[in-house]
Design an enzyme around this catalytic site. Structure first.
Site, PDB file in Angstrom:
ATOM      1  N   TYR A 168       3.256  57.353  33.610  1.00 47.91           N
ATOM      2  CA  TYR A 168       3.189  56.928  32.207  1.00 47.91           C
ATOM      3  C   TYR A 168       3.213  55.407  32.024  1.00 47.91           C
ATOM      4  O   TYR A 168       3.588  54.905  30.968  1.00 47.91           O
ATOM      5  CB  TYR A 168       4.293  57.599  31.374  1.00 47.91           C
ATOM      6  CG  TYR A 168       4.096  59.091  31.298  1.00 47.91           C
ATOM      7  CD1 TYR A 168       3.234  59.649  30.368  1.00 47.91           C
ATOM      8  CD2 TYR A 168       4.739  59.927  32.213  1.00 47.91           C
ATOM      9  CE1 TYR A 168       3.031  61.022  30.326  1.00 47.91           C
ATOM     10  CE2 TYR A 168       4.538  61.305  32.179  1.00 47.91           C
ATOM     11  CZ  TYR A 168       3.673  61.844  31.228  1.00 47.91           C
ATOM     12  OH  TYR A 168       3.458  63.215  31.198  1.00 47.91           O
ATOM     13  N   ALA A 424     -14.981  38.199  31.858  1.00 44.51           N
ATOM     14  CA  ALA A 424     -13.640  38.248  32.435  1.00 44.51           C
ATOM     15  C   ALA A 424     -12.629  37.532  31.545  1.00 44.51           C
ATOM     16  O   ALA A 424     -12.874  36.430  31.051  1.00 44.51           O
ATOM     17  CB  ALA A 424     -13.651  37.622  33.823  1.00 44.51           C
ATOM     18  N   GLU A 478     -12.589  45.485  23.604  1.00 50.72           N
ATOM     19  CA  GLU A 478     -11.645  44.472  23.152  1.00 50.72           C
ATOM     20  C   GLU A 478     -12.440  43.221  22.823  1.00 50.72           C
ATOM     21  O   GLU A 478     -13.285  42.792  23.623  1.00 50.72           O
ATOM     22  CB  GLU A 478     -10.607  44.144  24.234  1.00 50.72           C
ATOM     23  CG  GLU A 478      -9.565  45.215  24.443  1.00 50.72           C
ATOM     24  CD  GLU A 478      -8.572  44.844  25.539  1.00 50.72           C
ATOM     25  OE1 GLU A 478      -8.811  43.839  26.231  1.00 50.72           O
ATOM     26  OE2 GLU A 478      -7.584  45.568  25.695  1.00 50.72           O
ATOM     27  N   TYR A 481      -9.955  37.350  23.678  1.00 51.48           N
ATOM     28  CA  TYR A 481      -8.597  36.860  23.495  1.00 51.48           C
ATOM     29  C   TYR A 481      -8.549  35.353  23.223  1.00 51.48           C
ATOM     30  O   TYR A 481      -7.579  34.861  22.649  1.00 51.48           O
ATOM     31  CB  TYR A 481      -7.769  37.066  24.774  1.00 51.48           C
ATOM     32  CG  TYR A 481      -7.618  38.453  25.298  1.00 51.48           C
ATOM     33  CD1 TYR A 481      -7.875  39.570  24.516  1.00 51.48           C
ATOM     34  CD2 TYR A 481      -7.179  38.655  26.604  1.00 51.48           C
ATOM     35  CE1 TYR A 481      -7.705  40.847  25.018  1.00 51.48           C
ATOM     36  CE2 TYR A 481      -7.007  39.924  27.117  1.00 51.48           C
ATOM     37  CZ  TYR A 481      -7.273  41.021  26.325  1.00 51.48           C
ATOM     38  OH  TYR A 481      -7.098  42.266  26.842  1.00 51.48           O
TER      39      TYR A 481
END
Length: 586
Positions: A168, A424, A478, A481
């Protein structure tokens, strides 16, 4: 049981330290390798000493467990039979059986764990377990496959349960196809997953976006959105399974090429070979690292050969030009094609019925227009892109790697099956102005279908879909960032901060998508993103089950699709749109 005399008919398969001969194909074969496939390909037989096989598997894993950006590549094959060995599968490693059926080749266990990457929470972190493969084999025990993007488990049988996480801990996968699990599948903490044409007794675990496509109905959960994070699509509209290497006692090694299927359900090989054909190895040019160049491979393509890339890194100083319809480019052991001179790696011209499979494409330090460009052809027959991955940066290099786009598809009727397109976010020479790439994937062709399309961190739109009659089932993304300030990330309309991840062009009149997860992590600055997806408001454009998640960092996101969906204002929030069409949503 295979007999030794059958294993040398084409001089292709080996026993450790044994000299064998059979007519004109006499050759010496040592240490599980073959001359024709090279030293990075291992082939084991049931008659080999099991302890020696285990030692070899352990040695490979000891090198590859943490080798995230290293250069070694391995393909490990087992001749049909039974093996009392357990294989842990690390980076850039492909583990496969050589039978026509997965059940022809049985090993005790095969697993991937996530114990190597430390983190403050001391969880087993699989979020960087990329670039590995298990195919065409039966595992005779419970299996742990704790992986993330750029991995495939295909055409396998698991005798027991399949766990897609490590105790998990974090995980961000992934892809399972054409397989049978006799027990349950536990996706646990996986953020997202595509299960396509599989059979299992039950499925447990959910996070944000778990998609079942063409799975046998027995094990598919009854609950779906909004009560649970499952999206179930009963049949796979069109698919051709990925080609795979096989061995025949009479003919030696060949490549099995499955036929196309429409509206399919569950796996395709119960007791019988799927529909398809075996191409002899002499239909392929067998490319080797440090031996072959773009020039030698292009000469083979001009001669009408398919190409089998043995494991390695191929520095290409010009594009491989595919001009013959029906051409297959197949990689073994995550074979990597890297742009070396600002060139594209693969370009097709007026060709269809193509197969690109099992390949990793790297941007180089000189900016290229694309890494792959599939050119248009009138009346194109379907083409397949399967387990194909793209990477911009992260690798060790003197200068940053860059390209303008990773893949552009002008060809109609292309089917993509498990693509990870990645600028990346960690590794060497990584930063907003360093490893630059505006778009991950640009789709201009009509009737393009994508399953498990994952596109992340690009400087502009992650995905640009300009073709009509397209389908995307399971999307993961995504957004970047590392945007330094809002002034450097403004939508082309000049009115909105942030690019949507998924842009469907305004003149598209028909498009369908299901099971989309788009995630926000403004790590470096406060840049309110307007929406995760932009689509034209017309009746023929339909989006089903889209979720956005605010992972961490600075806020936030206003909408999910166009003006639809709730805002994300604090870390940990999610927002969903169950259906969107023509400006109407719920």
């Amino acid at each position: 049981m295979f007999k030794k005399k059958y294993l040398v008919l084409l001089g292709l398969v080996a026993f450790t330290g044994l000299f064998v001969g059979c007519g004109k194909n006499n050759m010496e074969i040592k240490d599980y390798h073959t001359d024709i496939l090279g030293e990075n390909v291992y082939i084991f037989t049931p008659e080999d000493e099991q302890t020696k096989i285990q030692e070899t598997l352990d040695r490979i894993y000891s090198v590859q467990e943490t080798a995230q950006f290293e250069d070694n590549r391995y393909a490990v094959y087992f001749m049909p039979g039974t093996y009392n060995v357990s294989a842990d599968v690390g980076f850039y490693t492909q583990l496969s059986g050589l039978g026509v059926l997965p059940t022809d080749t049985k090993i005790a266990a095969a697993n991937t764990y996530a114990r190597w990457l430390s983190n403050p929470q001391n969880l087993h972190n699989a979020t960087c377990n990329f670039w590995r493969s298990i195919e065409n084999i039966e595992m005779q025990s419970d299996t742990v496959w704790a992986v993330s993007q750029a991995t495939d488990m295909r055409r396998v049988q698991v005798d027991g349960n399949l766990t897609l996480h490590d105790d998990y801990g974090w995980a961000s996968g992934g892809f399972l196809a054409d397989s049978k699990v006799t027990g349950l599948v536990d996706s646990g903490t996986q953020q997202q997953w595509l299960s396509r044409n599989n059979s299992y007794s039950s499925w447990t675990g959910q996070n944000w976006n778990i998609v079942m496509l063409g799975d046998a109905p027995l094990g598919v959960p009854d609950k779906t959105w909004p009560e649970a994070s499952y999206t179930a699509v009963s049949q796979t509209p069109i698919i051709r399974e990925k080609p795979f290497l096989v061995y025949d006692e009479k003919d030696g090694l060949g490549v099995f090429v499955p036929e196309w299927k429409e509206e399919s359900m569950s796996f395709a090989w119960e007791g019988d070979a799927p529909e398809g054909k075996v191409l002899p190895l002499n239909d392929f040019y067998v490319a080797k690292e440090n031996v072959d160049s773009a020039k030698s491979i292009n000469e083979a393509l001009t001669d009408g050969k398919n190409v089998l890339f043995t494991p390695g890194i191929y520095e290409l100083d010009e594009a491989l030009k595919v001009q013959k319809s029906g051409t297959i480019l197949l990689g073994m052991g995550l074979a990597t094609l890297r742009s070396a001179a600002g060139n594209e790696c693969v370009v097709s011209e007026n060709a269809d019925d193509l197969i690109l499979a099992g390949l990793l494409f790297d941007a180089g330090t000189a900016e290229s227009e694309n890494l792959v460009c599939l050119g248009a052809k009138e009346g194109a027959k379907p083409s397949l892109i399967a387990d194909v991955y793209f990477r911009v940066g992260g690798i060790a290099s003197d200068e940053p790697c860059k390209t303008k786009a990773c893949i552009t598809i002008d060809l109609d009727n292309v089917v993509g099956d498990n693509l990870w397109v990645w600028r990346a976010d960690h590794g060497d020479n990584v930063g907003w102005d360093l490893n630059t790439c505006e778009n991950g994937i640009i789709i201009n062709g009509d009737h393009v279908t994508m399953y498990a399309l994952m596109v992340e961190h690009f400087n502009g739109y992650q995905t640009m879909w300009n073709g009509n009659a397209g389908t995307c089932i399971m999307y993961q993304s995504e957004v970047p960032y590392d945007v330094p300030d809002r002034g450097q990330w403004i939508n082309p309309d000049g009115k909105r901060f942030g690019y949507a991840s998924f842009k469907v062009a305004e003149d598209v009149s028909s498009f369908n998508a299901a099971g989309l997860g788009i995630y926000l992590y403004n790590r470096d600055n406060t840049i309110p993103m307007y929406c995760a997806m932009e689509v034209p408001d017309v009746e023929g454009v339909h989006v089903h089950n889209a979720i956005t998640a605010y992972l961490n960092g600075f806020p936030g996101m206003k909408c999910v699709i166009n003006e639809a969906g709730d805002s994300l204002l604090s870390a940990g929030q999610t927002a969903k749109v169950l259906d969107y069409e023509n400006g109407q949503w719920r």
